[in-house]
Scaffold this motif. Structure first.
Motif, mmCIF file in Angstrom:
data_model
loop_
_atom_site.group_PDB
_atom_site.id
_atom_site.type_symbol
_atom_site.label_atom_id
_atom_site.label_comp_id
_atom_site.label_asym_id
_atom_site.label_seq_id
_atom_site.Cartn_x
_atom_site.Cartn_y
_atom_site.Cartn_z
ATOM 1 N N ASN A 126 0.823 -1.210 0.000
ATOM 2 C CA ASN A 126 0.000 0.000 0.000
ATOM 3 C C ASN A 126 0.859 1.263 0.000
ATOM 4 O O ASN A 126 0.526 2.251 -0.664
ATOM 5 C CB ASN A 126 -0.940 0.009 1.200
ATOM 6 C CG ASN A 126 -2.052 -0.999 1.082
ATOM 7 O OD1 ASN A 126 -2.370 -1.473 -0.005
ATOM 8 N ND2 ASN A 126 -2.649 -1.344 2.201
ATOM 9 N N TYR A 142 -3.756 7.773 -3.619
ATOM 10 C CA TYR A 142 -5.080 7.204 -3.389
ATOM 11 C C TYR A 142 -6.119 8.318 -3.430
ATOM 12 O O TYR A 142 -5.812 9.477 -3.173
ATOM 13 C CB TYR A 142 -5.148 6.521 -2.019
ATOM 14 C CG TYR A 142 -4.393 5.226 -1.961
ATOM 15 C CD1 TYR A 142 -4.945 4.056 -2.459
ATOM 16 C CD2 TYR A 142 -3.124 5.169 -1.408
ATOM 17 C CE1 TYR A 142 -4.253 2.863 -2.404
ATOM 18 C CE2 TYR A 142 -2.426 3.981 -1.345
ATOM 19 C CZ TYR A 142 -3.004 2.833 -1.850
ATOM 20 O OH TYR A 142 -2.318 1.653 -1.792
ATOM 21 N N GLY A 177 0.927 4.053 -2.874
ATOM 22 C CA GLY A 177 0.594 5.420 -2.468
ATOM 23 C C GLY A 177 1.616 6.438 -2.926
ATOM 24 O O GLY A 177 1.256 7.495 -3.444
ATOM 25 N N LYS A 186 -2.987 5.580 2.373
ATOM 26 C CA LYS A 186 -4.294 4.944 2.180
ATOM 27 C C LYS A 186 -5.162 5.041 3.427
ATOM 28 O O LYS A 186 -6.353 5.330 3.347
ATOM 29 C CB LYS A 186 -4.099 3.479 1.784
ATOM 30 C CG LYS A 186 -5.379 2.760 1.464
ATOM 31 C CD LYS A 186 -5.106 1.347 1.007
ATOM 32 C CE LYS A 186 -6.390 0.673 0.546
ATOM 33 N NZ LYS A 186 -6.150 -0.676 0.047
ATOM 34 N N GLN A 187 -4.582 4.807 4.579
ATOM 35 C CA GLN A 187 -5.338 4.834 5.829
ATOM 36 C C GLN A 187 -5.850 6.244 6.127
ATOM 37 O O GLN A 187 -7.001 6.419 6.531
ATOM 38 C CB GLN A 187 -4.460 4.340 6.974
ATOM 39 C CG GLN A 187 -5.189 4.259 8.289
ATOM 40 C CD GLN A 187 -4.309 3.726 9.396
ATOM 41 O OE1 GLN A 187 -3.175 3.343 9.171
ATOM 42 N NE2 GLN A 187 -4.828 3.692 10.597
ATOM 43 N N LYS A 219 -10.598 8.892 -2.596
ATOM 44 C CA LYS A 219 -11.942 8.445 -2.263
ATOM 45 C C LYS A 219 -12.879 9.552 -2.711
ATOM 46 O O LYS A 219 -12.607 10.736 -2.500
ATOM 47 C CB LYS A 219 -12.118 8.244 -0.759
ATOM 48 C CG LYS A 219 -11.493 7.014 -0.216
ATOM 49 C CD LYS A 219 -12.546 5.952 -0.078
ATOM 50 C CE LYS A 219 -11.948 4.751 0.633
ATOM 51 N NZ LYS A 219 -12.757 3.595 0.529
#
Length: 189
Positions: free
Chosen positions: A71, A80, A75, A145-146, A82
């Motif tokens: 990840n 990333y 990244g 990502k987190q 959303k």
């Protein structure tokens, strides 16, 4: 008992460093760091990264570390994002110099400042369900990502989708099952 597993390819333009129980991935987009278990050893060679067990490690720890490294590499190479949709009559979002301002049914506007490493973009698109209204998309972008997921969840939590009308903030592609209201239930009997 040293055991190695399938190597992880390192994308072009990404510099990796593994030393002192720490993994660092750098690129023009940014830098990410990860603390590594002392029973794992990282080897970098031929544009690939291999993880080696050098002691007793739980399988979950090994698998999680491998997934986090994958990840991180994705990244710092691509990033990333959303996408959130603000739906509803009178519901809207607008860009401010500090972040995003939401008008979602409260008596006051809600201002959200992006955390370090996160950027917001806004875009208006026509609503396929109701041509009279528009949907405002909030695009949350970053290399972690987190953090991208947590920021998007925090924004969605401000006004989750209403199950009777469908208005509120939802993820792109999220299906909201609508309930029948009291009048609809009385009319059926």
């Amino acid at each position: 008992m040293a055991r190695t597993f399938k190597p992880i390819p390192i994308p072009k333009g990404v510099n990796v460093e593994a030393k002192d129980a720490k993994f660092i991935a750098k690129s023009p987009l940014g830098t990410l760091e990860l603390a590594i278990d002392t029973n794992l050893k990282l080897n970098v060679s031929n544009n690939a990264l291999s993880i080696e067990k050098i002691g007793e490690v739980k399988p979950a720890t090994f698998g999680t570390t491998r997934a986090l490294i994958i990840n991180m590499l994705k990244g710092v190479s691509k990033g990333y994002e959303k996408i959130l949709e603000v739906r509803g009559m009178g519901f809207r979002a607008q860009k401010t110099k500090d972040g995003v301002q939401l008008l979602v049914g409260y008596s006051h506007p809600i201002n959200i400042a992006p955390p370090k490493g996160i950027t917001f973009e806004l875009k208006n698109i026509p609503n396929p369900e109701d041509p009279k209204t528009q949907i405002t998309e909030i695009i949350v972008k970053g290399i972690d990502k987190q953090l991208v997921g947590a920021t998007a969840a925090q924004i969605r939590r401000i006004s989750p989708p209403d199950v009777y009308h469908g208005k509120g903030i939802r993820y792109q592609g999220e299906y909201v099952r609508k309930k029948a209201g009291k009048r609809a239930i009385v009319a059926q009997t």
